[in-house]
Each structure stands twice: as structure tokens, then as C-alpha cells.
Write an enzyme that holds these catalytic residues in place. Sequence first.
Site: not given
Length: 384
Positions: A48, A102
Site C-alpha cells: 500500500r 467515460y
Amino acid sequence: MKNLKKGVDTICAHEGEIVDEQFGGSVSPIYVSTSYEYIDKEVRRYPRYFNTPNQESLCKKISALECSESAIVFGSGMAAISTTLLAFLSAGDHILLQKDIYGGTRNLVEAQFKRYNIDYSFTDGLELKDFEVGIKNITKVIYIETPSNPLLKIVDIQKIAAFAKSNNIITIIDNTFATPIIQKPILFGVDVVLHSATKYFGGHSDISAGAVATSKANIDIIWNLAKNLGGNLSDYSAWLLERSMKTLGVRVKTQQKSAKKLAKYLSESSSVKKVYYPGLKSHPNHLLAKKQMKGYGAMISFEFVDEINTELFLTSLKLIKPSMSLAGVESTMLSPAETSHHLLSEKDRLSQGITDRLIRFSVGIENKKDIIRDIENAINLSIK
Ligand SMILES: *Cc1c(COP(=O)(O)O)cnc(C)c1O
């Protein structure tokens, strides 16, 4: 600089690879550790923190392809897009977005930004003047996507980026449909390039990933939020994506060559009313596409004449898959009104020219004659 001299296919095949010093294997080893030593280490690695060996290796390939200083990869295109937008926008800022983008990005902005007090608006058209009238004194970001989904409209990247720069506005582009094989927005002055790596980067319809390519300074800004939000790509997927990207150039070049011929075939068919493809001379932005792209991509949209039942056509296809996503080695078709743009209201959809009869065609690597045979067969079965 040295990357500019290497050919794209060489970059695809090799850039960023991890040398297997232990066994001399020819491909990058995969490092799946979620725990790394930290004492006396310069880098504190953690998935992460977006800095595992396979994540970093992939970023090197992507930044070499996009000619950017740096890159960061995410678990999906929307993770890349949402993290990037929220990293640059704060309460009180405004973002101007291109009208045709999009559907998922539009939904992110419309469904979430009000809660964060981020002001947004969409342009009325795709010309420079539409952006000029759209900005406010609080505008921080201009967001574009070219060729756009699903109508393959073309925006003048260089003009928009220069206009934004002169107003101290950051330009962000979604380069998913073109890929850096065809279009390198950073060379036209764009600040940040986004990708749904789920599409052409992956290319085999089996990886979900996203990517951002930009300057080191911008990556720091994005990383600062990314490590809080999570959204990192797993190392299994990072490794698989590196493998897939080795053929990115080969795939995209083959697909776009076929697409150009198929667009011509469709435009000559008496069953087809309208074809949207930037490689056709009839496309309103054909010359602009020619200027800023190397080829015209492998996405085509088209509408049948009234005598053809679109739904029946899609279910009559045998080789081409009626399928949600795009950019795989297999050809797929879908109805944007039913899928990518179904979250928009009918009014918004129609104002963007997305009718219920529109079909979006992602051209794969199959032989053109087999694709044409499939289309002709399905047309014959769907005449009303
Ligand atoms: C698919 C897509 C996205 C979203 O990517 P995901 O990987 O599905 O999250 C964003 N932009 C474009 C142009 C896309 O086609």
C-alpha cells in the site's frame, strides 16, 4: 532522455524488468511479500506504499512509454482516476470536464463531488472555445479524454494543454483508448496521464488495474493520498500486467490496422447508417487525429439502419462476443446505453449522441475475413 530513443516495442518487451540474479531466469521474478525488512534500508516497502519490486518495475515500463518522469499503478482504472482527482482538488476548487467522457468517471464526479464541496462542470462541446468559456477563477483542473468513449471524438490535446497552462490549470487526460503506442499526451504538454490498465495494457480481459503517468512532483501529491485510500495493485496482478504489456505494441498495432479496414467495410455496408472512427475521412476530426495520433486506434462505434434489430444482431454474433469490456485480443461489441453509460439519464445520453441503437466495437486480433463473416451472418439474422 535515453528512453525516447528506444522503440516502443523494445520498451514494451524490456523496460523495467527485474533481473533474476539468483537463477538467471529470463523474466522478472514475482515478489509477493507484504512484509519487508526496514532496518538500515533506504526504502520502506509495503504494497500500500505502492513500492514493491513488481509495482516499481511496472511503473518504469509505463513511464518510459508515456515519456513521463514517473508513474504509479492502482487496482483499477477508477482507483487511479478517483485518487488522482481527489489529490489535486480540494473543497472550493472547480474542475472542468470534457462533455464526452467515460461513464464511470462522470458518475464519480456527479455522485460524489458535491459532498466534498468540489465544484464541477462539463463543456458544451469539444473545441478550445468550449474550454475557454467553461473555466472559472477557481478552476484547478481540466479533464479530457481523447478519443472519447464511445463516439471516438477527438480533442486537440496541444491546444487545451497550452490554454490550461497559461491559466495555471492542471491538465489531466484519460489515455485509455489510444494507449501510448498511438498517443503520448505528455509530449503535447499534458500534466497527468491516466489509464484503465484493465483495457489495452492488460489486453486479455483478465486483469483489473489502473495507472497514472506524470512528473515526480505530481506523483508525490497523488501518492500522499493513495497511501491513505489504499487501492494498490496486487503483486500477482502487477507481474501479470508486466507480462501482458510486453505485447502491447504488437497487439495495438495489429488491432488498429484491422480496425481501419473494418471501419471502411462498415461505412460501405447498406445496413449501417453511421460509423464513428477517426481514421475515416468522413470523421469531423480526421485531420486532427492524424496530427496527434500514430494511427487511429482499434475502437469503432456504429449505428445500423432502422431495418436491423440491434439486440437481435448482438445475440446472433458467434465469433465476436457481446461483452461489457473492451481492448482484449478478442473482438467484442456492446450497447453503451445498456452498459458503460447506463448510469446517465436518458436525456444526458441522447445529448451525447448515445442512442439505444449505437454499438461499440472493440476490434481484436482475429483475421479480418472471419470478423466480417460473423458480422454479415448476424446482420442477415436480424433484419426486421
Ligand atoms: C474502463 C475505463 C475506465 C475505468 O477503468 P476500470 O479499470 O474499469 O476501473 C476509465 N476510463 C476509460 C476510458 C475506460 O474505458
